[in-house]
Enzyme design. Structure first.
Site, PDB file in Angstrom:
ATOM      1  N   SER A  75      64.994   9.409 109.128  1.00 39.88           N
ATOM      2  CA  SER A  75      65.101  10.817 109.512  1.00 39.88           C
ATOM      3  C   SER A  75      64.157  11.008 110.688  1.00 39.88           C
ATOM      4  O   SER A  75      64.196  10.258 111.674  1.00 39.88           O
ATOM      5  CB  SER A  75      64.735  11.682 108.297  1.00 39.88           C
TER       6      SER A  75
ATOM      7  N   TYR B 249      69.862  18.371 116.680  1.00 39.87           N
ATOM      8  CA  TYR B 249      69.162  17.193 116.135  1.00 39.87           C
ATOM      9  C   TYR B 249      68.466  17.575 114.827  1.00 39.87           C
ATOM     10  O   TYR B 249      68.584  16.873 113.824  1.00 39.87           O
ATOM     11  CB  TYR B 249      68.150  16.694 117.170  1.00 39.87           C
TER      12      TYR B 249
ATOM     13  N   LYS C  43      69.051  16.116 111.071  1.00 39.73           N
ATOM     14  CA  LYS C  43      67.965  15.446 110.338  1.00 39.73           C
ATOM     15  C   LYS C  43      67.583  16.228 109.073  1.00 39.73           C
ATOM     16  O   LYS C  43      67.280  15.622 108.048  1.00 39.73           O
ATOM     17  CB  LYS C  43      66.747  15.216 111.243  1.00 39.73           C
TER      18      LYS C  43
END
Ligand SMILES: NC(=O)c1ccc[n+]([C@@H]2O[C@H](COP(=O)([O-])OP(=O)(O)OC[C@H]3O[C@@H](n4cnc5c(N)ncnc54)[C@H](OP(=O)(O)O)[C@@H]3O)[C@@H](O)[C@H]2O)c1
Length: 289
Positions: free
Chosen positions: A135, A149, A153
Site C-alpha cells: 500500500s 492514488y 490505496k
C-alpha cells in the site's frame, strides 16, 4: 526447510525489483512478473532456474489467471504473494479525467484484487501462505494532489484488513506494507501528471515541489530486507510502515483523527434511538478487535 516460492508483481523496477533480487540472494525461488519481462533478463542470467520470469499486466484479469495457472503447473505452489505493482497520478480532482481515475483504481486496487483472488484458492488448499500488499503511507492519510492514488490505496487497506481476518484461520498471513518516500521511479518517470488548472496551483504546489525536488529518504534494498523479515516472522503485523517519514505521518494522522473524534463526540453519540443497544453490548463485539 523447502525454499519458498515468491510471486512478485511489478518486478521490473523499484521496490519490486529490489525485493526480487534480495529474495533470490537469500536462496528462495522467485516468479518475477513485469509488463515487459525482457527487463528481467539480467536476473534470469544471474539466478538461472531459481527465477521464472513471466509477462503480467495486473490490470488484465485473463493474464493474471494464466500467470497463476502457469506458476502452479511449473512450480506446484505459491508460498508468498507480493502485490507490489502500482504508480501515482498527480493532479487535483477537477484536473483528472474519469479515465485517469479509473486507471489508478484499476492498477492500484483492482490489480491487487485480481491477483489475490487468483492465488488464494491454492494457499487455502495448502493451509499456508503469506501475502504482502504494498500500500503506502498514502493508504493511511491523504494530501491534496493525488486523490485517485489515495482512493486506490485506502481501498487496498480496507480490502486487505478484512481479507486478513478471513484467511488467518486458514493458515494464511497478510501484511499491508506502508512505505513512505523511497528512491525509486515512483515520483519520477512513473508518475503521470494532469493538465493543471491555475486555481489549484498553490494548494498542490507544496506536494509537487516536494516530489520533484527531493530525493526520498527510503532505501529500496532495506525495504526489501524488511519485507523478507515480515514473511519470516511467526506473527507478522497487519500493517508495517516503512521509513521515518511514514511513521511520523501515520502518527500525526492517527492523533488528529482521534482528537477530532473526541471533539465532536457528543454530536456523534446523539444519533442513537433512545435506550437502544449497540454492537458493543452484544456477542458481535468480537468482530471489532
Ligand atoms: N517509492 C515510493 O516512494 C512509494 C511510496 C509508497 C508506496 N509505493 C508503492 O510501492 C509500489 C512499487 O512502486 P515503486 O516505488 O517501486 O515505483 P516504480 O519504481 O515506478 O516501480 C513500479 C513498478 O510497478 C509496475 N507497474 C505499474 N503498473 C503496472 C501494471 N499495470 N501491471 C504490472 N506492473 C505495473 C512498473 O512496471 P513498468 O516498468 O512496466 O512500468 C514497475 O515495475 C507501488 O505500489 C507504489 O504505489 C511507493
Amino acid at each position: 526447510m523447502m525454499n519458498k516460492v515468491w510471486l512478485i508483481t511489478g518486478s521490473s523496477r523499484g521496490l519490486g525489483r529490489s525485493l526480487a533480487e534480495s529474495v533470490l540472494e537469500k536462496g528462495d525461488i522467485v516468479v518475477a512478473t513485469a509488463r515487459k519481462p525482457e527487463q528481467l533478463k539480467d536476473l534470469k542470467t544471474k539466478f538461472g532456474d531459481r527465477i521464472l520470469t513471466l509477462k503480467l499486466d495486473v490490470t488484465d484479469p485473463n493474464e493474471v489467471k494464466s500467470v497463476v495457472t502457469e506458476v502452479i503447473s511449473q512450480l506446484g505452489r505459491i508460498d508468498v504473494l507480493v502485490n507490489n505493482a502500482g504508480y501515482g497520478f498527480f493532479g487535483a480532482v477537477e484536473e483528472q479525467s474519469e479515465a485517469d481515475i479509473r486507471s489508478q483504481i484499476e492498477t492500484n486496487l483492482f490489480g491487487v484484487i485480481y491477483v489475490t483472488k487468483e492465488v488464494l484458492p491454492y494457499m487455502r488448499k495448502a493451509r499456508s501462505g503469506s501475502i504482502l500488499q504494498v500500500s503506502s503511507v498514502g493508504g493511511r492519510g491523504a494530501v491534496p494532489g493525488i486523490s485517485a492514488y489515495h482512493a486506490a490505496k485506502f481501498g487496498v487497506e480496507g480490502f486487505s484488513e478484512s481479507l486478513a481476518q478471513e484467511i488467518l484461520p486458514l493458515g494464511i498471513k497478510l501484511t499491508i506494507i506502508e512505505p513512505g518516500g523511497f528512491a525509486t521511479d515512483w515520483a519520477g518517470s512513473s508518475m503521470d501528471y494532469a493538465t493543471p488548472i491555475s486555481d489549484y496551483a498553490e494548494t498542490l504546489g507544496l506536494l509537487k515541489t516536494y516530489l520533484q525536488k527531493n530525493t526520498p529518504p527510503g532505501d529500496p534494498k532495506k525495504a526489501a530486507l524488511a519485507m523478507i523479515q515480515v514473511v519470516e516472522s511467526e506473527n507478522p503485523p497487519l500493517r508495517l510502515a516503512l521509513g521515518k517519514d511514514a511513521v511520523e505521518l501515520i502518527r500525526r494522522g492517527e492523533k488528529s483523527k482521534s482528537e477530532e473524534l473526541e471533539k465532536w463526540l457528543s454530536l456523534s453519540l446523539s444519533t442513537d434511538r433512545d435506550g437502544s443497544l449497540t454492537v458493543f453490548d452484544t456477542d458481535t463485539a468480537k468482530l471489532f478487535k
